[in-house]
Design an enzyme around this catalytic site. Structure first.
Site, PDB file in Angstrom:
ATOM      1  N   LEU A  24       0.824  -1.224   0.000  1.00 53.93           N
ATOM      2  CA  LEU A  24       0.000   0.000   0.000  1.00 53.93           C
ATOM      3  C   LEU A  24       0.851   1.265   0.000  1.00 53.93           C
ATOM      4  O   LEU A  24       0.314   2.369  -0.109  1.00 53.93           O
ATOM      5  CB  LEU A  24      -0.929   0.027   1.229  1.00 53.93           C
ATOM      6  N   TYR A  54       1.212  10.045 -10.367  1.00 53.67           N
ATOM      7  CA  TYR A  54       0.487   9.043  -9.557  1.00 53.67           C
ATOM      8  C   TYR A  54      -0.142   7.993 -10.464  1.00 53.67           C
ATOM      9  O   TYR A  54       0.061   6.789 -10.291  1.00 53.67           O
ATOM     10  CB  TYR A  54      -0.578   9.757  -8.738  1.00 53.67           C
ATOM     11  N   THR A 101     -12.089   6.401  -1.033  1.00 53.85           N
ATOM     12  CA  THR A 101     -12.463   5.801   0.245  1.00 53.85           C
ATOM     13  C   THR A 101     -12.243   6.828   1.349  1.00 53.85           C
ATOM     14  O   THR A 101     -11.318   7.634   1.259  1.00 53.85           O
ATOM     15  CB  THR A 101     -11.608   4.533   0.485  1.00 53.85           C
ATOM     16  N   ARG A 149      -8.045  15.576   0.048  1.00 60.44           N
ATOM     17  CA  ARG A 149      -9.169  14.809  -0.479  1.00 60.44           C
ATOM     18  C   ARG A 149     -10.472  15.469  -0.023  1.00 60.44           C
ATOM     19  O   ARG A 149     -10.526  16.122   1.018  1.00 60.44           O
ATOM     20  CB  ARG A 149      -9.075  13.356  -0.032  1.00 60.44           C
TER      21      ARG A 149
END
Ligand SMILES: NC(=O)c1ccc[n+]([C@@H]2O[C@H](COP(=O)([O-])OP(=O)(O)OC[C@H]3O[C@@H](n4cnc5c(N)ncnc54)[C@H](O)[C@@H]3O)[C@@H](O)[C@H]2O)c1
Length: 332
Positions: A74, A146, A176, A187
């Site tokens: 991750l 990214y 999420t 975000r």
């Protein structure tokens, strides 16, 4: 007892995944260089005998003594503020970090799970996005660091699977949200909640008609866990298909935070996707997975978490974004 390695363990999702694996009886080693993560996310595990944390950059040589059964990769800056401020580290985590983590999986005979992203679909020309869709990505735009790092990471994962026979999984994570996000990570969920709790107007980029869908972290982690136990090597979308416009979303946050509706509009950032919604039929068919937490319930939990953790979150205010494109925006 199964032994799992989680890279990016001190991050928002990594720390929730560590909790889930410990609950399932795993012994877990977390690896993190804390570039965007926070050891506080793992503070509750300080006395947990089944958990260890290694401070290391996954782009560097990676070796771990003893057996490893599963690797969950991750580690990567993940929010627009982070990857626009850390473009080279982001490319390195996706390319070299994935190479190191796959090398470890091969050496140990471990299975490997890559945390990929809906960003590999770019500004999609197909809606909703199925796994078969190849995407519409600008490789040289600011977000390319990214998107292309993750696309390379997927290609490398499939090469290790096909060429070296490593058991691999790829999860394409859609937006999420939940507890342990950073208030100023760029975000939209923490951005809106932070503005609402600070009594500031909520910033809408463009006219707010762009759509997003938001998955609660507990649902996402369950999807990742199920995928890690399955034979599936093909990419699997995990996200919540309930789609709403950014404008509707801002209004919902104001209502749940019980504040008057105050919105301000700013110009749309470069390459901001206009629509995002996962097609999750593959996850349903292959994993029996469906999101269970509705948006209002998940947002109430998240708002409550930010209310109680705001003293921590305030410290982040010192770290203001430095890249001109790195403003709080509508997607991750
Ligand atoms: N949260 C989302 O909505 C979302 C959406 C799509 C994909 N993802 C993916 O899920 C993963 C986790 O995202 P997150 O939201 O938890 O972000 P996060 O920034 O909270 O966590 C990432 C973690 O990786 C660590 N890290 C970064 N580079 C590293 C390196 N070179 N070596 C060691 N550690 C490193 C960071 O310190 C951090 O703890 C990322 O790979 C991200 O691309 C997340």
């Amino acid at each position: 007892m199964a032994f799992a390695v989680v890279t990016g363990a001190a991050g928002f999702l990594g720390s929730h995944l560590v909790d889930r694996l410990l609950r399932a009886g795993y012994q877990v080693l977390g690896i993190d260089n804390f570039v965007t993560g926070n050891p506080n996310n793992l503070a509750h595990l300080e006395r947990e005998p089944q958990f260890d944390l290694l401070a290391q950059d996954v782009s560097e040589f990676l070796d771990i003594p003893g057996k490893v059964d599963q690797i969950f990769h991750l580690a990567s800056p993940a929010s627009p503020v982070d990857y626009l401020n850390l473009p080279i580290q982001t490319l390195k985590a996706g390319a070299l970090g994935t190479y190191r983590a796959l090398g470890l999986a091969k050496a140990k005979g471990a299975s490997f799970l890559l945390a990929s992203t809906s960003e590999i679909y770019g500004d999609p020309l197909v809606h909703p996005q199925k796994e078969e869709y190849w995407g519409n990505v600008n490789p040289i735009g600011p977000r390319g660091v990214y998107d292309e790092a993750k696309r390379f990471a997927e290609a490398l994962t499939m090469a290790y699977h096909r060429h070296h026979g490593v058991k691999t999984h790829i999860v394409r994570i859609f937006n999420t949200y939940g507890p342990r996000m950073r208030l100023h990570d760029g975000r939209v969920v923490p951005a809106f909640i932070g503005q609402a709790l600070e009594g500031k107007p909520l910033t809408i980029f463009g006219d707010g008609s762009q759509t997003r869908s938001f998955c609660y972290c507990a649902d996402l982690i369950e999807g990742i866990f199920l995928l890690s136990q399955s034979p599936s090597a093909d990419p699997v979308n995990i996200g919540n298909p309930t789609e709403l416009s950014i404008l509707e979303f801002a209004r919902l946050i104001c209502r749940l935070a019980a504040i008057p509706e105050r919105l301000e509009h700013k110009p749309l950032p470069v390459d901001d996707p206009k629509q995002r919604r996962p097609d999750i039929s593959r996850a349903g068919k292959e994993l029996g997975w469906l999101p269970r937490v509705d948006l209002e319930t998940g947002l109430r939990e998240t708002i409550e978490w930010f209310r109680t953790h705001r003293p921590d979150a305030r410290k982040e205010e010192a770290a203001k974004p430095s890249h001109p494109e790195a403003t709080e925006r509508s997607s991750s």
